[in-house]
Design a protein around this motif. Structure first.
Motif, PDB file in Angstrom:
ATOM      1  N   PRO A  97      41.536  -8.217  62.040  1.00  0.00           N
ATOM      2  CA  PRO A  97      40.984  -7.173  62.920  1.00  0.00           C
ATOM      3  C   PRO A  97      40.484  -5.982  62.118  1.00  0.00           C
ATOM      4  CG  PRO A  97      43.382  -7.122  62.966  1.00  0.00           C
ATOM      5  CD  PRO A  97      42.993  -8.331  62.159  1.00  0.00           C
ATOM      6  N   ASP A  98      39.375  -5.407  62.581  1.00  0.00           N
ATOM      7  CA  ASP A  98      38.859  -4.214  61.921  1.00  0.00           C
ATOM      8  C   ASP A  98      39.447  -2.968  62.576  1.00  0.00           C
ATOM      9  OD1 ASP A  98      37.589  -4.194  64.356  1.00  0.00           O
ATOM     10  OD2 ASP A  98      35.589  -4.610  63.555  1.00  0.00           O
ATOM     11  N   GLU A  99      39.034  -1.809  62.079  1.00  0.00           N
ATOM     12  CA  GLU A  99      39.584  -0.545  62.589  1.00  0.00           C
ATOM     13  C   GLU A  99      39.246  -0.345  64.063  1.00  0.00           C
ATOM     14  OE1 GLU A  99      41.957   2.715  62.207  1.00  0.00           O
ATOM     15  OE2 GLU A  99      41.556   1.179  60.699  1.00  0.00           O
ATOM     16  N   ARG A 100      38.060  -0.794  64.468  1.00  0.00           N
ATOM     17  CA  ARG A 100      37.672  -0.630  65.870  1.00  0.00           C
ATOM     18  C   ARG A 100      38.565  -1.450  66.792  1.00  0.00           C
ATOM     19  NH1 ARG A 100      31.668  -2.411  67.316  1.00  0.00           N
ATOM     20  NH2 ARG A 100      32.590  -4.373  66.584  1.00  0.00           N
ATOM     21  N   ALA A 101      38.922  -2.678  66.384  1.00  0.00           N
ATOM     22  CA  ALA A 101      39.795  -3.508  67.209  1.00  0.00           C
ATOM     23  C   ALA A 101      41.201  -2.912  67.303  1.00  0.00           C
ATOM     24  CB  ALA A 101      39.864  -4.920  66.634  1.00  0.00           C
ATOM     25  N   ILE A 102      41.679  -2.338  66.211  1.00  0.00           N
ATOM     26  CA  ILE A 102      43.014  -1.729  66.237  1.00  0.00           C
ATOM     27  C   ILE A 102      43.039  -0.521  67.175  1.00  0.00           C
ATOM     28  CG2 ILE A 102      44.727  -0.548  64.821  1.00  0.00           C
ATOM     29  CD1 ILE A 102      43.902  -2.321  62.499  1.00  0.00           C
ATOM     30  N   LYS A 103      41.972   0.286  67.148  1.00  0.00           N
ATOM     31  CA  LYS A 103      41.912   1.441  68.060  1.00  0.00           C
ATOM     32  C   LYS A 103      41.790   0.982  69.512  1.00  0.00           C
ATOM     33  CE  LYS A 103      39.887   4.684  64.725  1.00  0.00           C
ATOM     34  NZ  LYS A 103      38.714   5.526  64.402  1.00  0.00           N
ATOM     35  N   ALA A 108      44.302   0.318  74.969  1.00  0.00           N
ATOM     36  CA  ALA A 108      44.726  -0.583  76.040  1.00  0.00           C
ATOM     37  C   ALA A 108      46.242  -0.774  76.073  1.00  0.00           C
ATOM     38  CB  ALA A 108      44.055  -1.946  75.882  1.00  0.00           C
ATOM     39  N   GLU A 109      46.959  -0.176  75.108  1.00  0.00           N
ATOM     40  CA  GLU A 109      48.414  -0.294  75.012  1.00  0.00           C
ATOM     41  C   GLU A 109      48.838  -1.765  74.947  1.00  0.00           C
ATOM     42  OE1 GLU A 109      50.070   1.871  78.249  1.00  0.00           O
ATOM     43  OE2 GLU A 109      49.533   3.825  77.437  1.00  0.00           O
ATOM     44  N   VAL A 110      48.159  -2.491  74.082  1.00  0.00           N
ATOM     45  CA  VAL A 110      48.416  -3.925  73.899  1.00  0.00           C
ATOM     46  C   VAL A 110      48.770  -4.155  72.428  1.00  0.00           C
ATOM     47  CG1 VAL A 110      47.422  -6.237  73.976  1.00  0.00           C
ATOM     48  CG2 VAL A 110      46.878  -4.593  75.774  1.00  0.00           C
ATOM     49  N   PRO A 111      49.852  -4.865  72.131  1.00  0.00           N
ATOM     50  CA  PRO A 111      50.182  -5.140  70.718  1.00  0.00           C
ATOM     51  C   PRO A 111      49.192  -6.125  70.100  1.00  0.00           C
ATOM     52  CG  PRO A 111      51.699  -6.294  72.170  1.00  0.00           C
ATOM     53  CD  PRO A 111      50.877  -5.416  73.057  1.00  0.00           C
ATOM     54  N   LEU A 125      51.066  -5.270  58.850  1.00  0.00           N
ATOM     55  CA  LEU A 125      52.005  -4.437  59.609  1.00  0.00           C
ATOM     56  C   LEU A 125      51.819  -2.967  59.280  1.00  0.00           C
ATOM     57  CD1 LEU A 125      55.247  -6.622  59.346  1.00  0.00           C
ATOM     58  CD2 LEU A 125      53.694  -6.400  61.296  1.00  0.00           C
ATOM     59  N   GLU A 126      51.451  -2.652  58.070  1.00  0.00           N
ATOM     60  CA  GLU A 126      51.204  -1.254  57.702  1.00  0.00           C
ATOM     61  C   GLU A 126      49.859  -0.751  58.225  1.00  0.00           C
ATOM     62  OE1 GLU A 126      51.465  -1.073  53.515  1.00  0.00           O
ATOM     63  OE2 GLU A 126      53.607  -1.590  53.415  1.00  0.00           O
ATOM     64  N   ARG A 127      48.993  -1.650  58.671  1.00  0.00           N
ATOM     65  CA  ARG A 127      47.662  -1.263  59.141  1.00  0.00           C
ATOM     66  C   ARG A 127      47.544  -1.264  60.658  1.00  0.00           C
ATOM     67  NH1 ARG A 127      44.489  -5.419  55.277  1.00  0.00           N
ATOM     68  NH2 ARG A 127      42.640  -4.714  56.423  1.00  0.00           N
ATOM     69  N   GLY A 128      48.671  -1.415  61.356  1.00  0.00           N
ATOM     70  CA  GLY A 128      48.645  -1.278  62.807  1.00  0.00           C
ATOM     71  C   GLY A 128      49.031  -2.514  63.581  1.00  0.00           C
ATOM     72  N   ALA A 129      49.300  -3.626  62.948  1.00  0.00           N
ATOM     73  CA  ALA A 129      49.681  -4.842  63.666  1.00  0.00           C
ATOM     74  C   ALA A 129      51.142  -4.765  64.091  1.00  0.00           C
ATOM     75  CB  ALA A 129      49.455  -6.071  62.799  1.00  0.00           C
ATOM     76  N   ALA A 130      51.442  -5.402  65.219  1.00  0.00           N
ATOM     77  CA  ALA A 130      52.820  -5.453  65.690  1.00  0.00           C
ATOM     78  C   ALA A 130      53.546  -6.683  65.176  1.00  0.00           C
ATOM     79  CB  ALA A 130      52.849  -5.440  67.223  1.00  0.00           C
ATOM     80  N   LEU A 131      52.805  -7.793  65.046  1.00  0.00           N
ATOM     81  CA  LEU A 131      53.398  -9.044  64.582  1.00  0.00           C
ATOM     82  C   LEU A 131      52.409  -9.750  63.655  1.00  0.00           C
ATOM     83  CD1 LEU A 131      54.850 -10.414  67.961  1.00  0.00           C
ATOM     84  CD2 LEU A 131      56.181  -9.416  66.088  1.00  0.00           C
TER      85      LEU A 131
END
Length: 508
Positions: A97-103, A108-111, A125-131
């Protein structure tokens, strides 16, 4: 705390003491920068673990990932594409995922679940992923004979709700992890070189994989992510991983070349390697003596030299086994076999007859050679040293086996002409130059394409890109034969959507 970096620890992981399950889970968790890691027995077990962790509902999955809808539906998770609204989904499962997808996921409050199957150790995990998940163990082991999946995250480890991998799978992964950093580095270099070569006809699917247009290559038996170059058609196109074989193996997949099997010139029953074994197995030896008879009968020119190509063998860059055949040793054994053969009593008359026949042939050959020399002595003007020196060359060339001929011109072939059907680059208008009638056909095709994509819940470009629709409108095909000639229309796409496309083109 480990004394070395996570990737530097992998080569010696198989020799460490302790429970193999805990060792492997902890080492991979350290590689991903995770607080915990759970190893599962396969994709079905991974679906059970995710359902227990996220709860039943909708899971939006990247179209570049090969995930079984039936398996996840049985666990209570309905798979859908990430094109629609993410709100309300249990999670979004993405590849790189790119930065736009993480934002977007945060709004959307979705992991976000990041798939690191083909490129472990990305630090997601350090870049915004939950799992982080591994769908299979092909990249970890290099082969498809390991049934394993994995799940990583931060915080406290969740309780296990799915079966763990077998001890055999754990042992195989622990053994093959020693070469994982080298394999990933080589695959990343090859992928970068292929992306530069293909230009806009290919997209990166992580650092070790390429995404080409649908039907660019047939599915391979070997899994993507392993040591061998592999291809697999997914929802978004054809996913290709080069493995450790290099760019030429990928080009062979795109050309549709069949893999060449190694054929050793030896009988089904291998020859014994010592005299004692030969005495114990006399019946297996007679077939070996027959191929040597024509070699003794055929006279060779005096200037003929032994063929150097016969002793050449492919030497891989990385050797994964110490049991590779040794051509030199095999030739020595075959050379020593005839004296060691213990002939059966019933074979003696036949061998004696063959010896007499060989002597008669040798006498005829000697008489022909003597006649030729006498003719040369009687006719001195016919001496042409340059011609005599060149004359053995055609005969020598005729003796070279033909199978090696088609292999040598392969590198000189022109570049592969890919037929990309990926989204066009920004700023380009595929409808430029269309007439009013062609533009009307293009609009009908686009409306049909969008409705079909919505009905199947897939990306529009999986069916056909705007550039392909414009080419169809421009050429106005009347049958499937003409439709196949349109750039981007592969056989599979024509089979699935050919009738609907032709009906839309011919509609008033």
């Amino acid at each position: 705390m480990t004394a070395v970096s996570p990737d530097a620890r992998l080569p010696g992981l198989h020799a460490e003491a302790g429970d193999p399950h805990s060792r492997l889970a902890r080492a991979l968790a350290d590689l991903e920068g995770a607080g915990w890691g759970l190893l599962c027995s396969g994709q079905a077990a991974l679906a059970q673990q995710l359902a227990a962790l996220l709860g039943p509902g909708t899971l939006r999955v990247d179209a570049r990932l090969s995930v079984s809808r039936e398996v996840f539906a049985a666990a209570g998770l309905a798979l859908a594409t990430p094109d629609a609204d993410w709100r309300g989904a249990r999670a979004v499962w993405l590849l790189e995922p790119d930065e736009r997808a993480i934002k977007r996921a945060k709004r959307a409050e979705v992991p976000i679940i990041v798939d690191a199957t083909l490129a472990p150790g990305g630090g997601w995990l350090e870049r915004g992923a939950a799992l982080i998940v591994y769908r299979d163990g092909a990249t970890l082991s290099g082969f498809g004979d390991v049934s394993l999946s994995a799940l990583f995250g931060h915080g406290e480890a969740p309780p296990r709700r799915a079966p763990a991998p077998s001890d055999l799978s754990l042992a195989m992964v622990l053994r093959d992890l020693a070469t994982l950093p080298l394999r990933l580095a080589r695959a990343a270099r090859t992928t970068a070189a292929l992306l530069e070569r293909f230009g806009g006809a290919a997209q990166a699917a992580g650092p070790t994989a390429l995404l080409l247009s649908p039907d660019s290559a047939a599915d391979t038996h070997q899994p993507v992510g392993g040591v061998l170059a592999a291809a697999h058609n997914v929802g978004a196109g054809t996913l290709i991983t080069p493995g450790v074989q290099g760019a030429e193996a990928v080009l062979a997949l795109l050309r549709g070349d069949q893999p060449q099997e190694r054929t050793d010139e030896r009988p089904a029953n291998p020859a014994p390697t010592d005299a004692r074994t030969a005495e114990r197995t006399p019946a297996a030896q007679p077939p070996l003596a027959e191929p040597a008879v024509p070699r003794r009968e055929e006279p060779r020119p005096p200037s003929a030299e032994p063929e150097p190509e016969a002793s050449l063998a492919y030497v891989p860059e990385i050797i994964f086994s110490d049991s590779m055949p040794q051509p030199g040793r095999r030739e020595e054994v075959q050379a020593e076999e005839p004296p060691a053969v213990q002939e059966a009593p019933s074979e003696a008359p036949r061998r004696e007859a063959e010896a007499h026949r060989d002597e008669r042939r040798s006498e005829r050959t000697g008489r022909q050679e003597g006649s030729r020399r006498e003719a040369e002595q009687r006719d001195p003007p016919a001496e042409t040293p340059a011609a005599d020196q060149a004359s053995p060359e055609p005969a020598q060339a005729a003796e070279v086996p033909a199978p090696s001929e088609p292999v040598s011109p392969e590198p000189a072939q022109p570049d592969i002409a890919l037929t990309p059907d990926l989204p066009p680059a920004a700023g380009t208008d595929p409808t430029e130059g269309l007439s009013d009638e062609q533009r009307a056909t293009y609009n009908r095709l686009r409306d049909w394409r969008n409705a079909e994509a919505k009905r199947q819940e897939i990306s529009r470009f999986i069916i056909a890109s705007n550039a392909t629709l414009a080419e169809i409108a421009r050429s106005a095909p009347s049958d499937e034969t003409q439709l196949r000639k349109v750039r981007g229309m592969g056989p599979e796409r024509v089979r699935k959507y050919g009738a609907a496309i032709l009906g839309t083109v011919q509609a008033d």
